[in-house]
Enzyme design. Structure first.
Site, PDB file in Angstrom:
ATOM      1  CB  CYS A  82      -0.974  -0.022   1.182  1.00  0.00           C
ATOM      2  SG  CYS A  82      -0.189   0.005   2.814  1.00  0.00           S
TER       3      CYS A  82
ATOM      4  CG  HIS B  41      -4.446  -0.260   3.781  1.00  0.00           C
ATOM      5  ND1 HIS B  41      -3.679  -1.151   3.068  1.00  0.00           N
ATOM      6  CD2 HIS B  41      -5.379   0.206   2.904  1.00  0.00           C
ATOM      7  CE1 HIS B  41      -4.137  -1.236   1.824  1.00  0.00           C
ATOM      8  NE2 HIS B  41      -5.161  -0.409   1.694  1.00  0.00           N
TER       9      HIS B  41
ATOM     10  CG  HIS C 275      -6.650   0.263  -1.750  1.00  0.00           C
ATOM     11  ND1 HIS C 275      -6.832  -0.383  -0.542  1.00  0.00           N
ATOM     12  CD2 HIS C 275      -7.631  -0.200  -2.573  1.00  0.00           C
ATOM     13  CE1 HIS C 275      -7.884  -1.187  -0.633  1.00  0.00           C
ATOM     14  NE2 HIS C 275      -8.383  -1.089  -1.843  1.00  0.00           N
TER      15      HIS C 275
END
Length: 398
Positions: A313, A361, A373
Site C-alpha cells: 500500500c 494501510h 490502493h
C-alpha cells in the site's frame, strides 16, 4: 478267581482354560478403559463459523500489514545505515593511509639521526673541515627539525582522527546489525501471519468459500453506498460554493460599475476563491498521481514491494507521488506526518487516506468516495470505496 472288568468309565482329561479366561479379562479391561476415556475426553472443538473465519482472516491481514510497515521501515533504515557504514569505512581507510605516510616520514628522520651517530653540535663544529659549512648545515638541520616536528604533530592528529572515525564505524556497524535483526524479525512476522490466514482459508469447504465471497460482496456494497452518499454531499457543497462565488462576482461587478453606466468595471476585484492558484497547482500534481495509480491497476499486492511490477500500500502511494515530484517516506506511519490534515468531507483527488487505529494501510483518493490502493496479499491494485475499512485520517501531501 478271574478278575472282573471294571465298569467305571475312564476319566476324561479336561484342558485348562486359564489362558482364555486371562484374555477375556484383558479384553474387558480394554473395553472398560476405552469407554472411560471416551466419556472423560474433551469434546472436539467446533468448527468456526464463516463469519468468524472472515474476522480472523481480516485481523491477520491487518497484523501482516502492520508488520509489513515495520519491515519497510527497517529496510529503509538498513539501507541508510549501510551507506553510512560504507562511507565511514572508506574514510577510515584514507586516514589510515595518511597515518602510514606520516609514519614513513618519521622513519626517514629517525634513520637520518641514526646515520648521524648522535654526535653533539659542539663536537660536530670542531670536527668540521669548513666551519662556515657547519653553520649552513646547522640552519638546514633546524629547518629539518621543524619539518620533523610538524610530521610528528601531523601523525598524532591523523592517528587521533582515525581512531575517532574507527569508533564511529564500529558503532554504526552495531546499529546496522540491530536493524538487520529487526528486518529479519519483521519478515518472519509477516510470513507467519500470512501463512496462518492462508491456512484458515484452505480449510473452508466450497460452500463456506461461497458464503465468504457473499459476505465480501455485501461489505463492498455497503462501502460503495457510503461512498455514493459522500460523493452526493460533496457535489452539493461544490454547487453551493459555485453559486455563492457567482453571486459574489455579480455583486462586485455592480459595485464597481457604480450605477454610472460607464461600463468601466475592469473586473480587478478577484472576489472569493483567490486561492485558486494554489488549488490548481495541487490539482495538476494530483492529476499526475492518479494517472500513475490508474496505470498500476491490476498489478499484484506484494508486501515490501514498491514497484514497478508489484506494490504494497505505501509503496504505491510513494511511487505515485514521486511522479508529481514529491518525495514521500516509505511507511504509512511516516507518510501520515507529511502534508496537511484534511477532514473526510473535504477530501480532494490525490489526498492520502489512512486506515485503522495503527495506521497500517493507505490509499489514494480519486474522488466520489473512491480510492486506488494495493489492498492485501492475494489481491491486485484496484479502485475501492474508502469506507471499506475504518478510516483513521487523511493527508494532503505538500
Amino acid at each position: 478267581m478271574p478278575v472282573l472288568a471294571s465298569h467305571r468309565k475312564p476319566r476324561t482329561k479336561v484342558r485348562t482354560t486359564t489362558p482364555a479366561v486371562g484374555l477375556t479379562t484383558a479384553a474387558l479391561a480394554s473395553v472398560t478403559l476405552l469407554s472411560t476415556q471416551s466419556a472423560t475426553a474433551a469434546p472436539a472443538e467446533p468448527k468456526p463459523a464463516v463469519e468468524e473465519v472472515q474476522k480472523k482472516v481480516d485481523a491477520l491481514y491487518r497484523q501482516a500489514g502492520a508488520a509489513t510497515q515495520e519491515y519497510n521501515r527497517a529496510k529503509a533504515a538498513s539501507a541508510s545505515q549501510q551507506t553510512k557504514v560504507d562511507t565511514l569505512l572508506s574514510d577510515v581507510a584514507k586516514r589510515t593511509e595518511k597515518i602510514n605516510e606520516a609514519r614513513r616520514a618519521l622513519g626517514s628522520y629517525a634513520a637520518a639521526q641514526y646515520r648521524n651517530g648522535g654526535i653533539g653540535p659542539a663536537a660536530t663544529f670542531f670536527l668540521a673541515d669548513n666551519p662556515q659549512g657547519y653553520f649552513d648545515q646547522s640552519r638546514l638541520m633546524d629547518r629539518a627539525t621543524e619539518r620533523q616536528q610538524r610530521s610528528v604533530t601531523e601523525f598524532r592528529t591523523q592517528q587521533a582522527s582515525a581512531a575517532k572515525k574507527r569508533a564511529e564505524a564500529v558503532k554504526s556497524l552495531e546499529t546496522l546489525t540491530e536493524t538487520q535483526a529487526t528486518l529479519a524479525s519483521s519478515k518472519k512476522d509477516v510470513q507467519t501471519k500470512l501463512t496462518e490466514a492462508r491456512g484458515l482459508l484452505s480449510r473452508l469447504t466450497a460452500e463456506e468459500k461461497a458464503r465468504l465471497a457473499e459476505l465480501e460482496r455485501k461489505k463492498e456494497a455497503e462501502a460503495k453506498e457510503k461512498a455514493a452518499k459522500l460523493a452526493a454531499r460533496q457535489a452539493a457543497e461544490a454547487k453551493e460554493r459555485a453559486e455563492a462565488e457567482e453571486k459574489a462576482r455579480e455583486e462586485a461587478a455592480k459595485e464597481s460599475g457604480g450605477g454610472s453606466g460607464t461600463g468601466s468595471g475592469t473586473g480587478t476585484d478577484p472576489g472569493p476563491g483567490t486561492g485558486s492558484g494554489t488549488d490548481s497547482g495541487y490539482a495538476a500534481k494530483a492529476e499526475k498521481v492518479l494517472a500513475f495509480a490508474r496505470a498500476q491497476i491490476g498489478k499484484p499486492y506484494v508486501w515490501g514491494a514498491s514497484g514497478p511490477s508489484s506494490y504494497d500500500c505505501s509503496g504505491l502511494t510513494q511511487a505515485a507521488w514521486r511522479e508529481a515530484g514529491v518525495t514521500l517516506p516509505r511507511t504509512t506511519w511516516d507518510q501520515v506526518e507529511v502534508g496537511t490534515r484534511v477532514a473526510t468531507s473535504d477530501l480532494k483527488p490525490g489526498d492520502l487516506v489512512f486506515f485503522y487505529d495503527d495506521i497500517s494501510h493507505v490509499g489514494i483518493y480519486k474522488g466520489d468516495g473512491m480510492m486506488i490502493h494495493a489492498p492485501k496479499p492475494g489481491a491486485n491494485v484496484r479502485e475501492e470505496s474508502i469506507y471499506y475499512m475504518p478510516i483513521y485520517g487523511s493527508v494532503r501531501p505538500t
